[in-house]
Design a protein around this motif. Sequence first.
Motif, PDB file in Angstrom:
ATOM      1  N   ILE A 216       7.117  76.008   8.537  1.00  0.00           N
ATOM      2  CA  ILE A 216       7.356  75.425   7.213  1.00  0.00           C
ATOM      3  C   ILE A 216       7.746  73.956   7.341  1.00  0.00           C
ATOM      4  CG2 ILE A 216       8.850  75.494   5.179  1.00  0.00           C
ATOM      5  CD1 ILE A 216       9.034  78.541   5.582  1.00  0.00           C
ATOM      6  N   VAL A 217       8.663  73.675   8.260  1.00  0.00           N
ATOM      7  CA  VAL A 217       9.106  72.293   8.468  1.00  0.00           C
ATOM      8  C   VAL A 217       7.957  71.444   9.008  1.00  0.00           C
ATOM      9  CG1 VAL A 217      10.714  70.808   9.742  1.00  0.00           C
ATOM     10  CG2 VAL A 217      11.491  73.003   8.841  1.00  0.00           C
ATOM     11  N   LEU A 218       7.168  71.996   9.936  1.00  0.00           N
ATOM     12  CA  LEU A 218       6.037  71.270  10.510  1.00  0.00           C
ATOM     13  C   LEU A 218       5.001  70.922   9.447  1.00  0.00           C
ATOM     14  CD1 LEU A 218       5.284  73.078  13.893  1.00  0.00           C
ATOM     15  CD2 LEU A 218       5.941  70.699  13.585  1.00  0.00           C
TER      16      LEU A 218
ATOM     17  N   ILE B 276       2.252  66.610   6.326  1.00  0.00           N
ATOM     18  CA  ILE B 276       1.753  66.004   5.092  1.00  0.00           C
ATOM     19  C   ILE B 276       2.353  64.619   4.899  1.00  0.00           C
ATOM     20  CG2 ILE B 276       1.649  66.208   2.590  1.00  0.00           C
ATOM     21  CD1 ILE B 276      -0.111  68.201   4.060  1.00  0.00           C
ATOM     22  N   LEU B 277       3.650  64.491   5.127  1.00  0.00           N
ATOM     23  CA  LEU B 277       4.320  63.200   4.942  1.00  0.00           C
ATOM     24  C   LEU B 277       3.898  62.196   6.007  1.00  0.00           C
ATOM     25  CD1 LEU B 277       7.957  64.383   4.078  1.00  0.00           C
ATOM     26  CD2 LEU B 277       6.180  63.611   2.499  1.00  0.00           C
ATOM     27  N   ALA B 278       3.849  62.640   7.277  1.00  0.00           N
ATOM     28  CA  ALA B 278       3.551  61.721   8.380  1.00  0.00           C
ATOM     29  C   ALA B 278       2.129  61.189   8.299  1.00  0.00           C
ATOM     30  CB  ALA B 278       3.764  62.421   9.723  1.00  0.00           C
ATOM     31  N   ALA B 279       1.203  61.979   7.762  1.00  0.00           N
ATOM     32  CA  ALA B 279      -0.183  61.542   7.655  1.00  0.00           C
ATOM     33  C   ALA B 279      -0.422  60.654   6.439  1.00  0.00           C
ATOM     34  CB  ALA B 279      -1.110  62.749   7.595  1.00  0.00           C
TER      35      ALA B 279
ATOM     36  N   LEU C  24       8.115  54.386   5.015  1.00  0.00           N
ATOM     37  CA  LEU C  24       9.331  55.181   5.218  1.00  0.00           C
ATOM     38  C   LEU C  24       9.041  56.671   5.040  1.00  0.00           C
ATOM     39  CD1 LEU C  24      12.040  52.998   3.416  1.00  0.00           C
ATOM     40  CD2 LEU C  24      11.705  53.311   5.879  1.00  0.00           C
ATOM     41  N   VAL C  25       8.102  56.995   4.158  1.00  0.00           N
ATOM     42  CA  VAL C  25       7.720  58.399   3.964  1.00  0.00           C
ATOM     43  C   VAL C  25       7.104  58.966   5.240  1.00  0.00           C
ATOM     44  CG1 VAL C  25       6.188  59.958   2.699  1.00  0.00           C
ATOM     45  CG2 VAL C  25       7.411  58.146   1.485  1.00  0.00           C
ATOM     46  N   GLN C  26       6.268  58.169   5.907  1.00  0.00           N
ATOM     47  CA  GLN C  26       5.669  58.618   7.162  1.00  0.00           C
ATOM     48  C   GLN C  26       6.727  58.777   8.251  1.00  0.00           C
ATOM     49  OE1 GLN C  26       2.546  55.439   7.079  1.00  0.00           O
ATOM     50  NE2 GLN C  26       1.199  57.089   7.773  1.00  0.00           N
TER      51      GLN C  26
ATOM     52  N   LEU D 206      10.574  65.062  10.582  1.00  0.00           N
ATOM     53  CA  LEU D 206      10.454  66.484  10.262  1.00  0.00           C
ATOM     54  C   LEU D 206       9.586  67.223  11.278  1.00  0.00           C
ATOM     55  CD1 LEU D 206      10.092  66.656   6.362  1.00  0.00           C
ATOM     56  CD2 LEU D 206      11.956  67.545   7.765  1.00  0.00           C
ATOM     57  N   VAL D 207       8.497  66.597  11.705  1.00  0.00           N
ATOM     58  CA  VAL D 207       7.615  67.220  12.705  1.00  0.00           C
ATOM     59  C   VAL D 207       8.379  67.464  14.002  1.00  0.00           C
ATOM     60  CG1 VAL D 207       5.619  66.822  14.206  1.00  0.00           C
ATOM     61  CG2 VAL D 207       5.454  66.356  11.765  1.00  0.00           C
TER      62      VAL D 207
END
Length: 297
Positions: free
Chosen positions: A130-132, A137-140, A271-273, A279-280
């Motif tokens: 779930i965390v991954l 989504i955010l990191a990409a 910053l979102v990435q 999180l990853v």
Amino acid sequence: MKTKLLYPLMVVIAASSYGILSTIVKVAMLHGFTSSEAISSQYIIGFMLILTIFIVTQRQLPKLSKKGLLLLICAGTFTGFTGIVYGESLKYLPASLAVVMLFQFTWIGLFIDCALHRRLPSRPETLSLIVLFAGTILAAGLIDVDLSGIAWQGWVFGLAAAFSFACFIQFNSRYVEGVTTTARVLIMSFVALVVISIFLNPEIAWNGKLFSEGLWKYGLALGLFGIILPIYLFSIAVPKVGGALASILSAMELPVAVTVSVIVLHEPLTLVQVAGIILVILGMMLPTLLGLRRQRI
């Protein structure tokens, strides 16, 4: 504790080396080569490197059982197939979305492992996925991307790359009796080279482009970080940590890919990435940390 952390760390390093590959391919493309030529050079140079190591250190292939040989052939096949279909997905998908599709191997690999061992995902594994997923989504950087105009082929090739990589991890997690790591890597890289040669550009080895036009420099880097280092480390560590945990730990490829592209290609980083990368890494570490905590209790 050092032993418990060593093998997961080796998986993380192997996955991190895969994260460097996309940037190397992009640099090769900036110098006039195609992605297919770069990927072909990776497997040609990679096989030449491991063959040299094998000749210097061993010189004689071990006797393999039919089951052991089949496992190595399957692992090598999925290694080569992953490179092919991931390259095809990039023709239809934005690079960020292609990475997200590839990273579906985390839950695919876990479900394959659960099916093979006839078990349900553990609570730490479920929490980690779930965390991954949220971090990916955010990191990409997909929050503001319009997905409506993407061709169906992109989704198919993206999922095929994820499934292929998950299968590679599962086959590579199987122990093959009487085979050294070097011999294992040699056989797998040879099979991958055969697969790549059928679909991509093997002619670069004899038409002069590989050595005369400088493609070998990128092939050397791709061979080291895409063949030698990761397959060596995966071959040693994955049988120790298991296919499920190896799939989760391999998520380290994403933050490394984003970070290297920012440093080398000067791509923007929000910053979102950054939050997604954190999180990853957190999701990747959860099963190991929770496992150690249980042992202490």
